[in-house]
Design an enzyme around this catalytic site. Structure first.
Site, short mmCIF file in Angstrom:
data_model
loop_
_atom_site.label_atom_id
_atom_site.label_comp_id
_atom_site.label_asym_id
_atom_site.label_seq_id
_atom_site.Cartn_x
_atom_site.Cartn_y
_atom_site.Cartn_z
N SER A 12 0.86 -1.21 0.40
CA SER A 12 -0.09 -0.05 -0.06
C SER A 12 1.01 1.15 -0.81
CB SER A 12 -0.88 0.01 1.21
OG SER A 12 -0.13 0.08 2.70
N ALA A 15 3.07 2.79 -5.08
CA ALA A 15 3.26 1.95 -6.20
C ALA A 15 1.58 1.05 -6.46
CB ALA A 15 3.67 0.78 -6.68
N THR A 42 6.95 4.99 0.74
CA THR A 42 6.70 6.20 0.47
C THR A 42 5.95 7.25 2.15
OG1 THR A 42 5.49 4.67 -1.39
CG2 THR A 42 4.79 7.06 -0.85
N GLU A 113 18.46 18.14 -6.43
CA GLU A 113 19.20 17.45 -6.03
C GLU A 113 20.14 16.46 -6.29
OE1 GLU A 113 16.13 14.49 -4.78
OE2 GLU A 113 15.29 15.99 -3.45
N HIS A 241 22.38 6.20 0.68
CA HIS A 241 22.23 7.13 0.90
C HIS A 241 23.25 7.77 1.60
CE1 HIS A 241 20.47 11.55 0.77
NE2 HIS A 241 19.17 11.29 0.41
N ARG A 288 24.51 10.03 -5.65
CA ARG A 288 24.83 9.14 -5.03
C ARG A 288 25.69 8.23 -4.56
NH1 ARG A 288 19.22 8.36 -3.80
NH2 ARG A 288 18.35 10.46 -3.19
N HIS A 349 19.52 2.34 1.54
CA HIS A 349 18.21 3.21 1.37
C HIS A 349 17.18 2.63 0.82
CE1 HIS A 349 16.68 6.57 0.84
NE2 HIS A 349 16.34 7.08 -0.29
N GLU A 373 9.28 0.26 -6.07
CA GLU A 373 10.88 -0.20 -5.58
C GLU A 373 11.33 -1.47 -5.57
OE1 GLU A 373 12.56 1.45 -2.13
OE2 GLU A 373 14.32 0.41 -1.91
N ARG A 384 20.09 4.79 -8.64
CA ARG A 384 19.15 5.66 -9.61
C ARG A 384 19.08 7.36 -8.59
NH1 ARG A 384 14.88 7.79 -5.34
NH2 ARG A 384 16.00 6.25 -3.90
N SER A 389 12.25 7.72 -7.23
CA SER A 389 11.46 6.35 -7.58
C SER A 389 10.10 6.72 -7.04
CB SER A 389 12.28 6.01 -5.94
OG SER A 389 11.09 4.94 -5.57
N LEU A 390 9.75 7.63 -6.32
CA LEU A 390 8.31 7.77 -6.52
C LEU A 390 7.75 7.94 -7.90
CD1 LEU A 390 7.95 10.21 -3.89
CD2 LEU A 390 7.77 8.42 -3.40
P1 FAD Z 1 6.40 1.24 -0.30
O1 FAD Z 1 6.39 2.51 -0.45
O2 FAD Z 1 7.87 0.51 0.91
O3 FAD Z 1 4.99 0.44 0.65
C1 FAD Z 1 5.60 -1.23 0.68
C2 FAD Z 1 4.05 -1.95 0.65
O4 FAD Z 1 3.88 -3.09 0.50
C3 FAD Z 1 3.64 -1.64 2.10
O5 FAD Z 1 2.21 -1.54 2.26
C4 FAD Z 1 3.78 -2.60 2.94
O6 FAD Z 1 3.04 -3.12 3.84
C5 FAD Z 1 3.35 -3.92 1.49
N1 FAD Z 1 3.59 -5.11 2.20
C6 FAD Z 1 5.46 -5.72 1.87
N2 FAD Z 1 5.69 -7.16 1.97
C7 FAD Z 1 4.54 -7.43 1.97
C8 FAD Z 1 3.69 -8.97 2.21
N3 FAD Z 1 4.66 -9.68 2.60
N4 FAD Z 1 2.21 -8.38 2.49
C9 FAD Z 1 1.23 -7.37 2.07
N5 FAD Z 1 2.32 -6.86 2.51
C10 FAD Z 1 3.38 -5.71 2.36
N6 FAD Z 1 11.94 8.38 -3.44
C11 FAD Z 1 11.79 9.68 -3.75
O7 FAD Z 1 11.51 9.59 -5.48
N7 FAD Z 1 11.95 10.83 -3.36
C12 FAD Z 1 12.33 10.69 -2.02
O8 FAD Z 1 12.62 11.88 -1.84
C13 FAD Z 1 12.19 9.56 -1.50
N8 FAD Z 1 13.12 10.12 -0.29
C14 FAD Z 1 12.58 8.66 0.58
C15 FAD Z 1 13.10 8.68 2.30
C16 FAD Z 1 13.26 7.07 3.23
C17 FAD Z 1 13.55 7.99 4.63
C18 FAD Z 1 13.12 6.38 2.05
C19 FAD Z 1 13.42 5.01 3.10
C20 FAD Z 1 12.90 6.52 0.61
C21 FAD Z 1 12.94 7.46 0.14
N9 FAD Z 1 12.47 7.51 -0.96
C22 FAD Z 1 12.52 8.73 -1.83
C23 FAD Z 1 12.64 6.47 -2.00
C24 FAD Z 1 10.70 5.80 -1.85
O9 FAD Z 1 10.13 6.38 -0.72
C25 FAD Z 1 10.80 4.44 -2.21
O10 FAD Z 1 11.25 3.64 -3.82
C26 FAD Z 1 9.15 4.35 -2.45
O11 FAD Z 1 8.09 5.44 -1.93
C27 FAD Z 1 8.25 3.00 -2.40
O12 FAD Z 1 7.24 2.86 -2.90
P2 FAD Z 1 6.38 1.26 -3.38
O13 FAD Z 1 5.28 1.83 -3.64
O14 FAD Z 1 7.40 0.40 -4.03
O15 FAD Z 1 6.87 0.84 -1.83
C1 SIN Z 2 16.01 12.54 0.25
O1 SIN Z 2 15.62 14.09 -0.01
O2 SIN Z 2 17.24 12.99 -0.28
C2 SIN Z 2 15.99 11.16 -0.81
C3 SIN Z 2 15.39 11.20 -2.46
C4 SIN Z 2 15.83 10.14 -2.85
O3 SIN Z 2 15.95 8.77 -2.58
O4 SIN Z 2 14.94 10.30 -4.16
#
Ligand code: FAD
Ligand code: SIN
Length: 525
Positions: A12, A15, A42, A113, A241, A288, A349, A373, A384, A389-390
């Site tokens: 959730s 993505a 996220t 950035e 990071h 990075r 990271h 991710e 990256r 990533s978002l």
């Molecule tokens: P996530 O947002 O990680 O969601 C994963 C979901 O999967 C969760 O809901 C979890 O409960 C669920 N899940 C996992 N395994 C299971 C399972 N077995 N069963 C059921 N549910 C499960 N990226 C950017 O582009 N810009 C930024 O500024 C940025 N800043 C960041 C800062 C930090 C501190 C971090 C950690 C990351 C940052 N990133 C940033 C990277 C970015 O946030 C992530 O790559 C992105 O949010 C991943 O989104 P996602 O939907 O793939 O997964």
């Molecule tokens: C950050 O805010 O530096 C994280 C950005 C990212 O992971 O893309």
């Protein structure tokens, strides 16, 4: 118990939720998360989301920056797709109520950035991810076609293997029929049958002892696909990071956004001297992989555990306004960032590799898509670019939805999938065995599979991991299934894949740097 859905979405974050919202008009959606709807990478995102918005920026520049950061390993088609489709997806986020900061003229306040040649990061202060996650959750809650399952842990994706067939990586058409899912409240394992399944399980930070990722990041989707014999790629490209807040014992490590360097902060050694120009003419704003390696090197040469990030020369009020959460967090620790330098060190990271998908988000397994991710689209290549990533998550969730809805009416549920068989698995597991093995995996990865690698370190890591693998598989066979043992199995699989792919790469490229092959071998497209 068996449930049936047109779309099963596992995860959730950006993505998973964006896919669910877009798929909901076309069928019934189950949205699963292993804890609560808002616990995701996220929610943690700080810097923002990259997209071309105003001149003098243009698609070509964003594409070029992404390719340079990716160090010759990007898939050009994926890069073009994500960057050109970004503006339309930003509009979607705005329609869903996401509030990106604007300046006094009503224009978006764009940050810059590392690795970006222009200001192009849309953001909400320094907690963009939280703003996105909350806005999307409001939409989900209001959507009658989406059923949310909190505290439901996906254990395995369902394939022919669960019908008794032998499935190998050479099986021509592996099919996905849904997933076995553990209800963590009742401890029952449910069968979720689906016409289409999306894996959106996020990152793998929990494989390392120190990470910016929340604890949920155990690489479950990648491990599930690996066990189901799907294709996984580029796992050696683990992103560190450069600027995690130095705070020993903190888990996750608090991030100091790269946007603060875009705003003017510079890296300094403990003695106050700048060092980045020695490594790259872009200084503190180099991509990075370069900055993280440079810091790692400076720390090793000097025997220091951190370097400093200095923003004290900037206007104090402006700093507080742009980075209110970082200001507050550091102040709680006695660091006033408008007056004091911030101790930072590189920290795990992000993962660039993962479940291989095509331009439609399709994995190598039929009816199974992946986005975010956990997937490997080829956008990031070997490293990256910040805030891509978002963007990738929302663009590929959109692509997967568009492809899935074309086929949804032709796909049948597989009614022959049996209920989960837990015969013979009656031992309540000894939790201490699981937690101890988990700690060992993290330690192995931190010690031997970090920023700088070698054959010797990687082989040592693999040997240690093999013991943990055997012990854990044995325990899994005999134990009552729990989230903890499943996550342990998953981190072991992910660690194994990272080491295996790292050993296979006989060169240094992007995030994979090895002292045995310090040069990049050949230029990839
Ligand atoms: P996530 O947002 O990680 O969601 C994963 C979901 O999967 C969760 O809901 C979890 O409960 C669920 N899940 C996992 N395994 C299971 C399972 N077995 N069963 C059921 N549910 C499960 N990226 C950017 O582009 N810009 C930024 O500024 C940025 N800043 C960041 C800062 C930090 C501190 C971090 C950690 C990351 C940052 N990133 C940033 C990277 C970015 O946030 C992530 O790559 C992105 O949010 C991943 O989104 P996602 O939907 O793939 O997964
Ligand atoms: C950050 O805010 O530096 C994280 C950005 C990212 O992971 O893309």
């Amino acid at each position: 118990m068996t449930r049936k859905f047109d779309f099963l979405v596992i995860g959730s974050g950006m993505a998973g939720i964006s896919f669910a919202l877009k798929a909901a008009p076309y069928g019934k959606v189950a949205l699963l998360c292993k804890t609560t709807l808002d616990e995701s990478n996220t929610s943690f995102a700080q810097g923002g989301i990259a997209a071309v918005t105003y001149e003098p920026d243009n698609f070509e520049k964003h594409i070029e920056d992404t390719l340079i950061a990716g160090d010759g390993h990007c898939n050009l088609a994926a890069v073009e797709k994500v960057i050109r489709e970004a503006p339309a997806q930003i509009q979607e986020l705005l329609r869903w109520g996401v509030d990106f900061d604007k300046d006094e003229n009503g224009l978006f306040d764009l940050h810059r950035e590392g690795g970006h040649s222009e200001h192009r990061i849309l953001h909400h202060r320094d907690n963009t991810g939280y703003e996105i996650q909350q806005s999307l959750i409001r939409q989900v809650r209001a959507n009658p076609n989406i059923e949310v399952y909190e505290n439901y842990f996906a254990i395995e994706i369902l394939t022919q293997h669960h019908l008794g067939e032998v499935v190998t990586q050479h099986t021509p058409n592996i099919e996905c029929y849904g997933a076995y899912v553990l209800n963590q409240q009742s401890n029952h394992i449910h069968t979720f049958l689906a016409k289409v399944t999306l894996l959106a399980t996020g990152g793998i930070g929990s494989v390392y002892a120190t990470t910016t990722n929340p604890a949920i990041s155990t690489g479950d989707g990648i491990a599930m696909v690996h066990r189901a014999r799907g294709v996984i790629q580029d796992m050696e490209f683990v992103q560190f990071h450069p600027t995690g807040l130095y705070q020993p014992g903190a888990r996750p490590t608090y991030l100091i956004t790269e946007a603060i360097r875009g705003y003017g902060a510079v890296l300094r050694c403990k003695d106050g001297r700048e060092f980045m120009q020695k490594y790259d003419e872009r200084g503190s704003l180099a991509p990075r992989d370069i900055v993280a390696r440079a810091i790692d090197n400076e720390m090793k040469i000097r025997g220091h555990e951190f370097v400093y990030l200095d923003v004290t020369h900037k206007n104090a009020e402006e700093t507080k306004e742009h980075f209110p959460n970082i200001y507050k967090k550091c102040l709680e620790l006695g660091i006033d960032i408008t007056k004091d330098m911030i101790p930072v060190s590189p920290i795990q990271h992000y993962l660039c590799g993962g479940i291989v998908v095509d331009l439609n988000g399709k994995t190598s397994i039929n009816q199974l898509y992946a986005a975010g991710e956990c997937s490997c689209t080829g956008l990031h290549g070997a490293n990256r670019l910040a805030s891509n990533s978002l963007l990738e998550a929302i663009v590929y969730a959109d692509a997967a939805m568009k492809d899935a809805i074309k086929q949804i009416d032709t796909i049948q549920y597989n009614e022959f999938i049996p209920e989960w068989d837990d015969e013979g698995t009656k031992l309540p597991e000894e939790m201490v065995l699981i937690t101890q093995s988990f700690r060992e995996v993290e330690q192995i990865m931190n010690a031997y599979v970090g920023i700088v690698r070698s054959n010797l370190r990687l082989k040592r890591a693999m040997n240690r991991l093999e013991i943990l693998y055997r012990e854990t598989e044995d325990l899994f066979e005999r134990s009552v299934v729990s989230r903890e043992i499943c996550e342990l199995r998953n981190v072991i699989s992910v660690a194994y894949l990272i080491i295996k792919h790292a050993l296979r790469r006989k060169e240094s490229r992007g995030l994979h740097y090895t002292i045995d092959y310090p040069k990049r071998m050949r230029n990839e497209p």
